[in-house]
Each structure stands twice: as C-alpha cells, then as structure tokens.
Design an enzyme around this catalytic site. Structure first.
Site, mmCIF file in Angstrom:
data_model
loop_
_atom_site.group_PDB
_atom_site.id
_atom_site.type_symbol
_atom_site.label_atom_id
_atom_site.label_comp_id
_atom_site.label_asym_id
_atom_site.label_seq_id
_atom_site.Cartn_x
_atom_site.Cartn_y
_atom_site.Cartn_z
ATOM 1 N N GLY A 17 40.356 -95.821 11.502
ATOM 2 C CA GLY A 17 41.313 -95.520 10.446
ATOM 3 C C GLY A 17 40.852 -95.830 9.038
ATOM 4 O O GLY A 17 41.468 -95.365 8.074
ATOM 5 N N GLY A 19 37.746 -95.084 7.950
ATOM 6 C CA GLY A 19 36.610 -94.224 7.647
ATOM 7 C C GLY A 19 36.994 -92.955 6.912
ATOM 8 O O GLY A 19 38.139 -92.765 6.483
ATOM 9 N N TYR A 103 23.053 -88.427 19.105
ATOM 10 C CA TYR A 103 24.401 -88.152 18.593
ATOM 11 C C TYR A 103 24.964 -86.874 19.212
ATOM 12 O O TYR A 103 26.122 -86.804 19.622
ATOM 13 C CB TYR A 103 24.325 -88.035 17.071
ATOM 14 C CG TYR A 103 25.646 -87.915 16.361
ATOM 15 C CD1 TYR A 103 26.671 -88.819 16.601
ATOM 16 C CD2 TYR A 103 25.848 -86.905 15.420
ATOM 17 C CE1 TYR A 103 27.880 -88.717 15.930
ATOM 18 C CE2 TYR A 103 27.054 -86.788 14.742
ATOM 19 C CZ TYR A 103 28.063 -87.706 14.996
ATOM 20 O OH TYR A 103 29.263 -87.591 14.323
ATOM 21 N N LYS A 107 28.334 -86.523 21.649
ATOM 22 C CA LYS A 107 29.484 -85.684 21.307
ATOM 23 C C LYS A 107 29.748 -84.657 22.397
ATOM 24 O O LYS A 107 30.908 -84.363 22.723
ATOM 25 C CB LYS A 107 29.255 -84.997 19.957
ATOM 26 C CG LYS A 107 29.297 -85.933 18.767
ATOM 27 C CD LYS A 107 29.505 -85.196 17.471
ATOM 28 C CE LYS A 107 28.386 -84.260 17.148
ATOM 29 N NZ LYS A 107 28.559 -83.607 15.820
ATOM 30 N N VAL A 133 31.540 -82.935 7.316
ATOM 31 C CA VAL A 133 32.693 -83.385 6.536
ATOM 32 C C VAL A 133 32.216 -84.216 5.347
ATOM 33 O O VAL A 133 31.261 -84.987 5.442
ATOM 34 C CB VAL A 133 33.640 -84.229 7.416
ATOM 35 C CG1 VAL A 133 34.919 -84.561 6.651
ATOM 36 C CG2 VAL A 133 33.964 -83.506 8.710
ATOM 37 N N TRP A 168 15.711 -85.647 -0.836
ATOM 38 C CA TRP A 168 14.844 -85.635 0.343
ATOM 39 C C TRP A 168 14.909 -84.267 1.017
ATOM 40 O O TRP A 168 15.984 -83.736 1.294
ATOM 41 C CB TRP A 168 15.262 -86.721 1.312
ATOM 42 C CG TRP A 168 14.929 -88.112 0.827
ATOM 43 C CD1 TRP A 168 14.289 -88.429 -0.330
ATOM 44 C CD2 TRP A 168 15.221 -89.336 1.483
ATOM 45 N NE1 TRP A 168 14.152 -89.796 -0.439
ATOM 46 C CE2 TRP A 168 14.716 -90.374 0.668
ATOM 47 C CE3 TRP A 168 15.846 -89.665 2.670
ATOM 48 C CZ2 TRP A 168 14.836 -91.715 1.004
ATOM 49 C CZ3 TRP A 168 15.962 -91.005 3.027
ATOM 50 C CH2 TRP A 168 15.459 -92.017 2.206
#
Length: 281
Positions: A17, A19, A103, A107, A133, A168
């Site tokens: 909550g 983040g 990751y 997911k 996002v 980068w």
C-alpha cells in the site's frame, strides 16, 4: 487480485500500500470517490507486516477479515536491478528476455496459480498486467528505479549540478507507459466488474509505444533541462520491444481515457520536485 464475493460491502485489503500503485489506488479511493458506501479499505505496507512470513500473514487476515485483496506487495525494480538480482526476483515474487527472466517467470506463475485455485477450490482470483507504470511515489533511485522515474531523478540532478544528462543505453528500445492513477482507476473497475480468471493487460494502445529517447525529451521539457543529453551505449538496452495489446481491455472499456504521456510525466516530475525530501531516491 481476489474478487471472491459481492454479497456484502467489500472489505478490501491492499498489500504494497505504500508503493507506486498502492498509493495511486489510495488516492483514487480517498480523493476521487472510489470508496463506495459501506466499504472498508486498508492499505498495508511492509513495515506493518512481512507477508513472506506465514504467521504474520495469518495475523493480518484475522485482523482485517478482507472479502477482497489487491495484492501488490512484491520485489520490483528497473532493468539493471533485474539483471543483477534475477534469482532474488524469482524467489521473492513467487520464455522471457534474459534481462529479467526471474521477474518474468515469477509473474507468469501467478496466472498458473490463479487457474489452479479456481479449478481445485473455486476461488476467483485474477491477475492484471500493467505495462511500465510510472507516477508519484515510485522508486526514483538511479540504478534500481523504473526507467522513467530513474531518468527523472537523473535529469533533476543534472540540471541542479550543471552536468550532461547521462542516459543508460541507446534510447532506441520502445515501450508503452501507463500513468499510475490510470492503473488505479482500472484496478477498481477490475475489482468490481471483471469476473474472468484469465489475466487482463492494462496498457495504452500499441500506437502509443515510443522510443525511450522520446520519453527522455519529455522529461527534459518537464524539468526545463537545457543541457546536453548523452546516451551511454555501453549499457544494456534490455529488450528492444515488448509490445502489449490492450484489445481485450478495450472490449470492456472502449471509452476509457488514458492520461497522455507528456501530461503524466509533467505531473510526476512536479510531484518529485515538490516531494524530493520524502521520495525514494
């Protein structure tokens, strides 16, 4: 995301909550009228409970007795953190590009787990898949932040120090970016209206995909950075394209209006400058 029952006023528990997306949902719930009569919303951060610990998780559920859960708590980061800590992302988050295989597999397993819970226990969980996002309360760390937030901080620092902006990679990879408050508004719709177990991509249209270098210029404009922009091609670009289709979302919500990227970047840059002391840097 669990949408188990609609027979009683919802008691919604939002993990993660504090983040990026959690704070956006809190804003929509508390400041945009997103909380309906009788609903109870709880926003939980890692400071309040370590959900990797089964005993703490049980205590949280016994305390709040949620009817619905928006599960956002996870280990997240940008391209370079993924490349450095793929095993950690796989372990902590539960054929992808080599830059973020840990990751990505973590997911992907969420969807498989959701299908299993529905088939074996009748539990109605689903997964939403936002693409890239950005927004207030993101992690703006140079190395570990998401691409836009890290670039905003780098641009802010370069302007303050009077140095070139070091980006980068070549700036040529293409991405679709979605503003966190748009994601939050869509999350509330999913929670109340989306009954499928199959996951749903939350993304701007494919026509909105653009090179990162274009987003860099939008950030420079938003922060009034007039200095030199240098692309360090010795750094990895990651995956050059990962275009996502929002056709399914558009079948449900053909009239949903996404925040234009330049507008969302400006709002996020303004938030970062005005809240630098509390921003995650």
């Amino acid at each position: 995301m669990d949408s188990q029952t609609k027979a009683e006023p919802m008691r919604v528990l939002v993990t993660g909550g504090s983040g990026l997306v959690g704070k956006a949902i809190e804003h929509v719930v508390k400041q945009e009228g997103g909380c309906l009569k009788g609903e109870q919303w709880t926003f939980l951060s890692s400071k309040e409970a370590n959900l990797v610990d089964l005993q703490q998780t049980r205590a949280v559920f016994e305390k709040y007795r949620p009817t619905h859960v928006i599960h956002l708590a996870a280990k997240v980061g940008g391209l370079y953190l993924h490349m450095k800590e793929n095993l950690h992302f796989l372990i902590h988050n539960g054929p992808p590009h080599d830059s973020n295989f840990g990751y990505s597999h973590a997911k992907r397993m969420i969807d498989i787990q959701n299908r299993g819970y529905f088939a074996q226990h009748g539990r109605r969980y689903t997964a939403v898949i936002p693409t890239n996002v950005y927004g207030p309360y993101d992690n703006f760390n140079f190395e570990n932040g998401h691409v836009l937030s890290a670039l905003m901080h780098k641009t802010y620092a370069a302007k303050k120090e009077g140095t070139p902006l070091q980006v980068w990679g070549s700036g040529t990879p293409r991405r679709q970016f979605i503003y966190s408050l748009d994601v939050a508004r869509l999350f509330l719709w999913v929670l109340r209206e989306y009954d499928e177990i199959d996951p749903l991509i939350l993304s701007v249209g494919e026509e909105e995909e653009l090179p990162i270098k274009d987003a860099v210029q939008m950030i420079a404009d938003a922060l009034d950075f007039k200095g030199q922009i240098v692309f360090d091609t010795s750094k990895s670009d990651g995956q050059m394209k990962k275009t996502a289709s929002n056709a399914k979302l558009r079948r449900y919500l053909p009239d949903f209006t996404f925040t234009p990227l330049s507008e969302g970047i400006k709002k996020t840059c303004d938030w970062f400058v005005n809240n630098y002391d509390i921003a995650r840097t």
